[in-house]
Design a protein around this motif. Sequence first.
Motif, PDB file in Angstrom:
ATOM      1  N   ILE A  81       0.958  -1.149  -0.134  1.00 29.56           N
ATOM      2  CA  ILE A  81       0.046   0.115  -0.128  1.00 29.56           C
ATOM      3  C   ILE A  81       0.677   1.189   0.086  1.00 29.56           C
ATOM      4  O   ILE A  81       0.707   2.156  -0.854  1.00 29.56           O
ATOM      5  N   ARG A  82       1.830   1.082   0.911  1.00 29.30           N
ATOM      6  CA  ARG A  82       2.883   2.529   0.840  1.00 29.30           C
ATOM      7  C   ARG A  82       3.282   2.693  -0.415  1.00 29.30           C
ATOM      8  O   ARG A  82       3.585   3.669  -0.830  1.00 29.30           O
ATOM      9  N   LEU A  83       3.854   1.521  -1.246  1.00 30.90           N
ATOM     10  CA  LEU A  83       4.386   1.768  -2.513  1.00 30.90           C
ATOM     11  C   LEU A  83       3.639   2.507  -3.483  1.00 30.90           C
ATOM     12  O   LEU A  83       4.102   3.438  -4.219  1.00 30.90           O
ATOM     13  N   VAL A  84       2.471   2.083  -3.499  1.00 29.47           N
ATOM     14  CA  VAL A  84       1.435   2.775  -4.429  1.00 29.47           C
ATOM     15  C   VAL A  84       1.179   4.088  -3.861  1.00 29.47           C
ATOM     16  O   VAL A  84       1.197   5.018  -4.760  1.00 29.47           O
ATOM     17  N   ARG A  85       0.535   4.217  -2.541  1.00 28.78           N
ATOM     18  CA  ARG A  85      -0.081   5.491  -2.368  1.00 28.78           C
ATOM     19  C   ARG A  85       1.212   6.608  -2.295  1.00 28.78           C
ATOM     20  O   ARG A  85       1.118   7.594  -2.620  1.00 28.78           O
ATOM     21  N   ASP A  86       2.141   6.345  -1.614  1.00 29.52           N
ATOM     22  CA  ASP A  86       3.206   7.140  -1.088  1.00 29.52           C
ATOM     23  C   ASP A  86       4.354   7.346  -2.309  1.00 29.52           C
ATOM     24  O   ASP A  86       5.013   8.256  -2.263  1.00 29.52           O
ATOM     25  N   GLU A  87       4.470   6.265  -2.993  1.00 27.26           N
ATOM     26  CA  GLU A  87       5.552   6.265  -3.938  1.00 27.26           C
ATOM     27  C   GLU A  87       4.936   6.594  -5.457  1.00 27.26           C
ATOM     28  O   GLU A  87       5.412   7.671  -6.045  1.00 27.26           O
ATOM     29  N   VAL A  88       4.297   5.652  -6.106  1.00 26.34           N
ATOM     30  CA  VAL A  88       3.477   6.029  -7.349  1.00 26.34           C
ATOM     31  C   VAL A  88       2.601   7.248  -7.259  1.00 26.34           C
ATOM     32  O   VAL A  88       2.932   8.222  -8.187  1.00 26.34           O
ATOM     33  N   GLY A  89       2.025   7.289  -6.253  1.00 26.53           N
ATOM     34  CA  GLY A  89       0.955   8.407  -6.090  1.00 26.53           C
ATOM     35  C   GLY A  89       1.440   9.748  -5.964  1.00 26.53           C
ATOM     36  O   GLY A  89       1.195  10.738  -6.350  1.00 26.53           O
ATOM     37  N   LYS A  90       2.777   9.823  -5.561  1.00 27.74           N
ATOM     38  CA  LYS A  90       3.511  10.950  -5.218  1.00 27.74           C
ATOM     39  C   LYS A  90       4.582  11.268  -6.397  1.00 27.74           C
ATOM     40  O   LYS A  90       5.027  12.265  -6.213  1.00 27.74           O
ATOM     41  N   GLY A  91       4.636  10.346  -7.115  1.00 25.14           N
ATOM     42  CA  GLY A  91       5.775  10.495  -8.338  1.00 25.14           C
ATOM     43  C   GLY A  91       7.120  10.705  -7.708  1.00 25.14           C
ATOM     44  O   GLY A  91       7.988  11.057  -8.285  1.00 25.14           O
ATOM     45  N   THR A  92       7.473   9.982  -6.575  1.00 25.71           N
ATOM     46  CA  THR A  92       8.865   9.799  -6.172  1.00 25.71           C
ATOM     47  C   THR A  92       9.462   9.121  -7.205  1.00 25.71           C
ATOM     48  O   THR A  92       9.043   8.172  -8.069  1.00 25.71           O
ATOM     49  N   PRO A  93      10.938   8.980  -7.076  1.00 23.98           N
ATOM     50  CA  PRO A  93      11.765   8.074  -8.084  1.00 23.98           C
ATOM     51  C   PRO A  93      11.278   6.693  -7.898  1.00 23.98           C
ATOM     52  O   PRO A  93      11.151   5.972  -8.911  1.00 23.98           O
ATOM     53  N   LEU A  94      11.304   6.254  -6.650  1.00 25.90           N
ATOM     54  CA  LEU A  94      10.891   4.837  -6.575  1.00 25.90           C
ATOM     55  C   LEU A  94       9.218   4.788  -7.301  1.00 25.90           C
ATOM     56  O   LEU A  94       9.018   3.575  -7.947  1.00 25.90           O
ATOM     57  N   GLY A  95       8.589   5.488  -7.114  1.00 27.78           N
ATOM     58  CA  GLY A  95       7.428   5.537  -7.542  1.00 27.78           C
ATOM     59  C   GLY A  95       7.284   5.693  -9.231  1.00 27.78           C
ATOM     60  O   GLY A  95       6.474   4.961  -9.962  1.00 27.78           O
TER      61      GLY A  95
END
Lengths: 580, 580
Positions: free
Chosen positions: B379-393
């Motif tokens: 959930i964190r990967l999708v919400r906080d990374e992909v959703g925020k466009g971080t490099p990991l996202g």
Amino acid sequence: MDKILRINMGASGGPSQNIEEAGEFSALGGRATTSMIVAKEVPPDCHPLGAENKLVIAPGMLSGTTGAMSGRISVGCKSPLTGGIKESNAGGQPAQVMARLGYAAIIIEGKPASDDLYKIHIDKDKVTISVDNSLKLMDNYPLVEKLRKEYGDKAAYMSIGSAGERKMAAASIACTDPELRPSRHCGRGGVGAVMGAKQVKAIIFDDSGCTHRQPKNQEKFKAANRAYVEGIRKHAVSGEGLPAYGTNILTNVLNEAGGYPTRNFKTGFFEGGTKISGETQAELEIQRGGLATHGCHRGCVIQCSGIYNDKDGKFLTKQPEYETVWSHGGHCGIDDLDTIAMLDYLDDNIGVDTIEMGVAIGVAMDGGVIEFGDSEGAIRLVRDEVGKGTPLGRILGNGAEMTGKAFGVDRVPVVKGQALPAYDPRTVQGIGVTYATSTMGADHTAGYAVATNILKVGGDVDPLKPEGQVELSRNLQIATTAIDSTGMCLFIAFPILDQPETFDALLDMLGAFYGIKMTGDDVVALGKKVLTLEREFNQKAGFGAEDDRLPRFFKTEPLAPHNITFTVKDEELDELYNWS
Amino acid sequence: MDKILRINMGASGGPSQNIEEAGEFSALGGRATTSMIVAKEVPPDCHPLGAENKLVIAPGMLSGTTGAMSGRISVGCKSPLTGGIKESNAGGQPAQVMARLGYAAIIIEGKPASDDLYKIHIDKDKVTISVDNSLKLMDNYPLVEKLRKEYGDKAAYMSIGSAGERKMAAASIACTDPELRPSRHCGRGGVGAVMGAKQVKAIIFDDSGCTHRQPKNQEKFKAANRAYVEGIRKHAVSGEGLPAYGTNILTNVLNEAGGYPTRNFKTGFFEGGTKISGETQAELEIQRGGLATHGCHRGCVIQCSGIYNDKDGKFLTKQPEYETVWSHGGHCGIDDLDTIAMLDYLDDNIGVDTIEMGVAIGVAMDGGVIEFGDSEGAIRLVRDEVGKGTPLGRILGNGAEMTGKAFGVDRVPVVKGQALPAYDPRTVQGIGVTYATSTMGADHTAGYAVATNILKVGGDVDPLKPEGQVELSRNLQIATTAIDSTGMCLFIAFPILDQPETFDALLDMLGAFYGIKMTGDDVVALGKKVLTLEREFNQKAGFGAEDDRLPRFFKTEPLAPHNITFTVKDEELDELYNWS
């Protein structure tokens, strides 16, 4: 060089080793050896980071002899960057030392079941493969510093930095120079990631007790070598330009020609060019007590390298090459040599290809990650992101194509996934043909048409027109494939292209060493044979004619100042491998 | 549907619009229309995110009529994920509304010079293209909530979330369902990134004042539609299984068959399967006051969707599809429906393909980013990374292949860069043929051989053996291409494959609507024609036979519990397009 060392990193119970007879490879070397072994043993559809890929290391045909310029070592594998076959070669000491140890090739295959990290020590008596997890995630300079305490200053070292362990597709393999700096790199195509996937951190070659390889005809070899050295020294490029200013002499040349790709290939002239030129660089190096002239391996008579000290006169890095100065300089809108030198050091230390790294940063700049010209930003990206393996660092460390995807950039200068080097293919159409068609992906060294297009070496083909470029690139690609097999530095191409007697001297060296009659036709035949094998591998790996193309924007966007597009037709590119 | 709307986002002075006659496309629809236009107008070697790519949107041949099941809308372009042609279709309301507005297609081309974000409003009188930078980086649920205040509840919305704006190659285009939830997605291939590259945030269709499209032969059409609905309702899959449990009825089926890819395709059975099965899901939905049965568009008589409420009985997301439950569930070792539902919501909101996203997370798990089974981590990967466009996202949001590269994973289940869906090709060899050979990259919907291999619909071909799989996949791919052009939901394939009279009813509907005689041969001819165009586009974009392959590990690693590899030979795969 009558034996091959085969190491299976995936053997049950830990890595196994086996010595095999070299057979046909005892009289071959470099790219011929690596590509023939990869083509024969690696499934073209395997994953580059999987157990089925192999890392093949081979010194050149004349490496380890007293022949001048013979210090190139080739590394071959399926490339994690291009997905095709890869040969990446470097200078430094390993080729000479490995050849004197008698190895025509080392084949590293399989993959350990554990996550242990290994080092491989090779001397005249034995091969020792040992776990050394204390080396984990060390970068090249401190790594070699640590290893030399254990193995001494007479060894030659090949190693990967943290980027290789992290299996970044831009990861290189470092080779030490005569002073044990890990500054000469098999840079292109991610060969360091394959070494990392095999969990091999370093290979240490110690040739104590070995002698130079002996030619069959000592006298003839000596005489030929003398003539060869003389020819190299009398040519303007190899005898004057390169020793004085290094490869970076090209910054002014390409900038004046309007073929210097600036700010991610948007124009062909960089207004900051003179500030980062070879001339400026050499002056600064001397002023700071460094060296403007230095050889990357013993036996080099061109000495195109140098030593770049920082403002306090302390060693910072080896003299950055032209392509490095470009990729981190004009391509990124950076006109500061100290920044570029720092990036060169960081790249060497972390173990990434300076071309791929610089181009990736420029693409990231185009995607808004940092601004063009942001020197501190560029250093931060390499040191703190790539060097620390952050997600952003993993994007950049996997090269320009991945960086473009990550940041939604539609202007990505790659062919077969590999970044274009420092010559705009619109202004130097011959090199565009090489970029498009090389089995290696975009690679200037694969057929350096810049020589004939711009430097007027080996003839004169108008760089701005499509005519004659395919033939030029074809001939150069064939010749280069052969040269890459001899262990000779590619810069011998300048004198041998212009001076028939110097080419003859090289043939005589090869003939005298192996006790055969070597002709120009033999060289061409070898080049064609190896290129054909490489191309067949690539076809089985999925490359077709449509992969032998430059990115479309080179064909649609005119480049200032010549306002010219790349005009060599697709059908002409498709003729490159149609040789008789 | 007699007109085509062409919008040039790159016109000087701002986006321009033009209405063209639909010509041949007035009697075509869906995938036929999008693929024919893309094949004709998009240079196969263009950059998918560049000005030369086009986003083509087309309702189906029977969309906007009173015909049942006709609510699919197709979006076509060159795919940023595969690099080949792409058609991605979805349910929801837009197809019906767009068709009633009379548009056979919308073609969005060019690229704005500024960084403004646009919305496009279409009603019966006019098309309004306006800048609305207040929508920047909004995700789909709040976006539609905001837009419906402006445009009302009767409109249908197509939109991209932040992932599309960030041009992630897994970005989808959301379509609203009858209750204006942006929950039906053109998911695959990164069509949302192309919409993002055009800087179009949303398209609002308002058909106020329009009527259903009128058939040429009203009576015949009505009768055929009745027979068609009857056929759908009487078939066990479309009439019982799907309405009661939705597509997730397949979890138990595939798990029992040993074809449920678990923890990045390491085994074919997930021990937590029953906890996330359709049966468990339906029970939970009902228990929490949601719906186990719901239609994604008006006119649907299968009603395979549902409403998934959270523990407090509040709407969380639409009923996650089987492939979503799998990609975020078994593939990631997660056996918790609430986690999966949350991920489904996040994917829909951010606007990413649930299959690509889930497979990317599983690959990241294999690369050690988080552990298999880590619900909170996912959930964190999708919400906080992909959703925020971080490099990991940005790594994850660009899909499984890029994620594999970033983290050095050598086990990456993709074909042509697109993640494999929820059926292991070793246990369901027919779907393996579809994955390998589809013009779309790995895509179960392109030729759903699971039907015949596992569900025994349309015949019975042993799923574990290579025999007959190519023929099965070929026939299904041809038929599917035609169905994808009609606007019909693919689930009509179950009754029409088993019940000749239901297939005839569909032909009669098409015939009665357009006043022509439509035969099975016409359907086959259309399918072949469109597939051929798509394949030619892909060949020009660089795909060859070697791209029509599964990743090698499916051929070398036996899958438990059957201990079976994918055994359809390469030469057989190469026969798929050799039809007479």
